[in-house]
Design a protein around this motif. Sequence first.
Motif, PDB file in Angstrom:
ATOM      1  N   GLY A 264       0.385   1.969  -4.876  1.00 51.65           N
ATOM      2  CA  GLY A 264       0.526   3.004  -3.854  1.00 51.65           C
ATOM      3  C   GLY A 264      -0.103   2.613  -2.519  1.00 51.65           C
ATOM      4  N   SER A 265      -1.376   2.217  -2.564  1.00 49.84           N
ATOM      5  CA  SER A 265      -2.091   1.926  -1.323  1.00 49.84           C
ATOM      6  C   SER A 265      -1.487   0.741  -0.564  1.00 49.84           C
ATOM      7  CB  SER A 265      -3.566   1.674  -1.616  1.00 49.84           C
ATOM      8  OG  SER A 265      -3.693   0.668  -2.599  1.00 49.84           O
ATOM      9  N   ALA A 266      -0.684  -0.091  -1.229  1.00 47.29           N
ATOM     10  CA  ALA A 266      -0.082  -1.264  -0.578  1.00 47.29           C
ATOM     11  C   ALA A 266       0.885  -0.864   0.536  1.00 47.29           C
ATOM     12  CB  ALA A 266       0.638  -2.128  -1.605  1.00 47.29           C
ATOM     13  N   CYS A 267       1.497   0.325   0.414  1.00 49.96           N
ATOM     14  CA  CYS A 267       2.493   0.704   1.428  1.00 49.96           C
ATOM     15  C   CYS A 267       1.834   0.852   2.789  1.00 49.96           C
ATOM     16  CB  CYS A 267       3.244   1.964   1.017  1.00 49.96           C
ATOM     17  SG  CYS A 267       2.314   3.499   1.138  1.00 49.96           S
ATOM     18  N   ARG A 268       0.523   1.123   2.819  1.00 46.56           N
ATOM     19  CA  ARG A 268      -0.175   1.284   4.101  1.00 46.56           C
ATOM     20  C   ARG A 268      -0.548  -0.070   4.709  1.00 46.56           C
ATOM     21  NH1 ARG A 268      -3.741   5.332   1.041  1.00 46.56           N
ATOM     22  NH2 ARG A 268      -4.979   3.426   0.990  1.00 46.56           N
ATOM     23  N   SER A 269      -0.505  -1.159   3.929  1.00 43.50           N
ATOM     24  CA  SER A 269      -0.872  -2.483   4.458  1.00 43.50           C
ATOM     25  C   SER A 269       0.287  -3.181   5.157  1.00 43.50           C
ATOM     26  CB  SER A 269      -1.433  -3.379   3.345  1.00 43.50           C
ATOM     27  OG  SER A 269      -2.821  -3.140   3.181  1.00 43.50           O
ATOM     28  N   LEU A 270       1.419  -2.486   5.314  1.00 38.41           N
ATOM     29  CA  LEU A 270       2.548  -3.060   6.074  1.00 38.41           C
ATOM     30  C   LEU A 270       2.448  -2.721   7.551  1.00 38.41           C
ATOM     31  CD1 LEU A 270       4.517  -4.776   4.572  1.00 38.41           C
ATOM     32  CD2 LEU A 270       4.235  -2.860   3.051  1.00 38.41           C
TER      33      LEU A 270
END
Length: 348
Positions: A156-162
């Motif tokens: 989930g939190s990976a989507c914010r690292s784009l």
Amino acid sequence: KVYRASTTAPVNIAVVKYWGKRDTKLNLPTNSSLSVTLSQSDLRTLTTASCSALFPASEGDSLLLNGAPSDVSGARTQACFRELRARRASLEAADPSLPKLSTLPLRLVSENNFPTAAGLASSAAGFAAFVRAIADLYELPASPSELSLIARQGSGSACRSLFGGYVAWRMGAQENGGDSTADQVAEASHWPEMRALILVASAAKKGVSSTSGMQQTVATSGLFKERIATVVPANMAAMEKAIAERDFEVFGEVTMRDSNSFHATCADTYPPIFYMNDVSRAAIRAVEAINAAAGRTVAAYTFDAGPNAVVYYLEKDTEAVVGSFYHVLGGVDGWKTAAIGGLKPLLA
Ligand code: DP6
């Protein structure tokens, strides 16, 4: 011929936390969240994706993570492969002159410039770099928002690292998750004085993973219902306004309250989950003392699913904040400061 693409992705640390899934298969959250992206020269994952007809098909897809073979058979990783291959396959169907990469085995090599075991949001940077490296290899015409939809299914939190700067992940309402994507609230340059002090309270791997911890919270905590219904929506609104106005007092208070609220739902989980330890609590007391001495909020702590503290502060208050932490720093396994980072990958 070997086709290859390399990219980097930054770490992000949430100031309004994602905790809870409404759909575990699609990885859809029970609440929106907001994070700050840290500079890639301080913390990042570097990933190279390659594919070739020369790679033996029997090998299948593989991932080398910090030099060691890593399992790619998990449902989340498989979902990312599937989504990316499907997009490449439709490009190939539309243009038969394109090389058929979608059916070739993929080799990924990934490396963090920070300790993976320390639980420093490594899955966020990891899946973001993973998705972007393959998207680049496949030359997909995908926007960061569309890639965030794929990375979300990895972690989930990976989507914010784009994205760089200040980033929101909107929970969305659609059942298929089509509107559960990340977007940029403000560029890093909007409020570039933001800094993060990362205290590694324990480099040991965390006890309860965030994936299973949040499921236990959703299933058993009454306090959690209150958090997603009223606390988080209010924190999201206050946080977006604080960022727009560069108001550190509000930014700091909401950050600390949201972290406290999240850890309170963990304590309210049955059986309870404790992520913070004595060093974490000492860091909270140190922040309180720093703010009391300054007579205003100059430092704000936040904790993810582990004992490590991240303390946000503004560059001008470096001495007051980092200087005052020296007595706590003696008891930690390591520490590092990081600036806020932009969207631009270190490698094109
Ligand atoms: C406490 O993104 O690691 O760091 O979607 O199951 O992979 P999965 O969870 P993950 O959870 C992060 C939780 C958190 C808060 C946050 O980053 O918003």
